[in-house]
Motif scaffolding. Structure first.
Motif, mmCIF file in Angstrom:
data_model
loop_
_atom_site.group_PDB
_atom_site.id
_atom_site.type_symbol
_atom_site.label_atom_id
_atom_site.label_comp_id
_atom_site.label_asym_id
_atom_site.label_seq_id
_atom_site.Cartn_x
_atom_site.Cartn_y
_atom_site.Cartn_z
ATOM 1 N N TYR A 20 -15.274 -56.958 -18.742
ATOM 2 C CA TYR A 20 -16.378 -57.134 -19.492
ATOM 3 C C TYR A 20 -16.025 -57.064 -21.040
ATOM 4 N N GLY A 39 -19.745 -59.403 -14.264
ATOM 5 C CA GLY A 39 -20.877 -58.987 -13.527
ATOM 6 C C GLY A 39 -22.035 -58.231 -14.469
ATOM 7 N N ASP A 40 -23.351 -58.570 -13.935
ATOM 8 C CA ASP A 40 -24.257 -57.994 -14.811
ATOM 9 C C ASP A 40 -24.106 -56.333 -14.421
ATOM 10 N N SER A 41 -23.336 -56.024 -13.698
ATOM 11 C CA SER A 41 -22.935 -54.365 -13.396
ATOM 12 C C SER A 41 -22.603 -54.128 -14.837
ATOM 13 N N LYS A 109 -23.060 -67.233 -11.108
ATOM 14 C CA LYS A 109 -23.319 -66.357 -9.763
ATOM 15 C C LYS A 109 -24.685 -66.145 -9.815
ATOM 16 N N HIS A 133 -25.037 -64.806 -3.936
ATOM 17 C CA HIS A 133 -24.647 -63.455 -3.610
ATOM 18 C C HIS A 133 -25.610 -62.806 -2.673
ATOM 19 N N GLU A 178 -22.222 -58.451 -0.110
ATOM 20 C CA GLU A 178 -22.147 -57.199 -0.604
ATOM 21 C C GLU A 178 -22.843 -56.185 0.317
ATOM 22 N N ILE A 199 -17.452 -57.554 -0.757
ATOM 23 C CA ILE A 199 -17.488 -55.825 -1.578
ATOM 24 C C ILE A 199 -18.440 -54.849 -0.566
ATOM 25 N N VAL A 209 -13.723 -58.339 -4.066
ATOM 26 C CA VAL A 209 -14.201 -57.963 -5.595
ATOM 27 C C VAL A 209 -14.489 -56.460 -5.631
HETATM 28 O O1 KIV Z 1 -22.299 -57.338 -11.186
HETATM 29 C C1 KIV Z 1 -21.408 -57.281 -10.265
HETATM 30 O O2 KIV Z 1 -20.390 -56.633 -10.890
HETATM 31 C C2 KIV Z 1 -21.315 -57.977 -9.130
HETATM 32 C C3 KIV Z 1 -20.271 -57.424 -8.104
HETATM 33 C C4 KIV Z 1 -20.459 -56.025 -7.631
HETATM 34 C C5 KIV Z 1 -20.102 -58.577 -7.147
HETATM 35 O O3 KIV Z 1 -22.304 -58.483 -8.639
#
Ligand code: KIV
Length: 278
Positions: A20, A39-41, A109, A133, A178, A199, A209
């Protein structure tokens, strides 16, 4: 992308991780990963939101640009956030183009099957490679009954596989799967040609991942069952900052070696100068 297909063909696992910011991009590249996902995580791991839903395109672009500046070799995947691609093919293409033009992404993604399949087809047709995804899709976790494993009944598993096949047919270059049982991934692997990154989806995928902050033990929120902690950076960071605070309070930091001095005689001259002024 050819590299990924070659790795799949050779049965060589593909390593993907999230990042990030610039320093983490440098670290993961040096560690030799194949692909980096912004990732949007990030919404939860670095921006403090309660879920991935609130993060905006502009926030994601700022983080993605920082990662781009830190990466040379691994492929960079941008994650289109919730609400930025679902409404129409035009919206999806416009958002995907921003991730390529403004943040230098190699792929983008998007989550789910259903109408996302059309969005994937439109983005691919515009010349941008897409990662689909499926399984647990956090952007719509509420509709899936929360953050829980998907495809645990035969019908639900068949629906995950159908989504994967539809995304492949739409032209996706790669799939992320996932939180599904390993048996479902095994069936899926028999049916799809494109590389599959798992995942929480068992060992049979073409690669894995993980969220960087989970694997490094930075994030202190609840962790999913599939998370393995390879380091405990949160404890190390906490100990470092607590030591700093203790040393400042005890007058131990800064020590002479952490400061600057004046050349011989300058301090005395300064005192004279100041005395002459008063
Ligand atoms: O946003 C993210 O980090 C993800 C991963 C968990 C695949 O989509």
């Amino acid at each position: 992308m050819g590299d990924l297909a070659a790795k799949k063909e050779a049965g060589e696992p593909i390593v993907m991780v999230t990042a990030y910011d610039h320093p983490s991009a440098r670290i993961v590249e040096q560690a030799g990963v194949d692909m980096v996902l912004v990732g949007d995580s990030a919404a939860m791991t670095v921006l403090g939101y309660p879920s991935t839903v609130p993060v905006t395109v502009d926030e994601m672009l700022m983080l993605t640009r920082a990662v781009r500046r830190g990466l040379a070799r691994p492929l960079l995947v941008g994650d289109l956030p919730f609400g930025s691609y679902e409404a129409s093919d035009e919206t999806a293409v416009a958002t995907a183009q921003r991730f390529v033009k403004e943040a230098g992404c190699d792929l983008v993604k998007i989550e789910r099957g259903g109408t996302t399949v059309d969005r994937a087809r439109a983005i691919v047709a515009s010349g941008i490679p897409v990662v689909g995804h499926v399984g647990l899709t956090p952007q719509t976790a509420t509709a899936l009954g929360g953050y829980r494993a998907q495809g645990r009944t035969a019908e639900a598993a068949a629906a995950v596989i159908d989504d994967a096949l539809a995304l492949q047919d739409a032209g996706c270059s790669l799939l992320v799967v996932e939180a599904v049982p390993a048996e479902v991934t095994a069936e899926l692997m028999r049916r799809v040609r494109i590389p599959v990154i798992g995942i929480g989806a068992g060992p049979e995928a073409d690669g894995q991942v993980l969220v960087l902050h989970d694997l490094l033990g930075v994030y202190d929120g609840p962790a999913a069952k599939f998370v393995k902690r390879y380091a405990d950076l949160r404890s190390a960071a906490l100990a470092g900052v607590a030591d700093y605070a203790r040393e400042v309070r005890a007058g131990e930091y800064p020590a002479p070696e952490h400061g600057y001095g004046m050349p011989e005689g300058e301090a005395a001259r300064l005192r004279e100068l100041l005395a002459a002024r008063s």
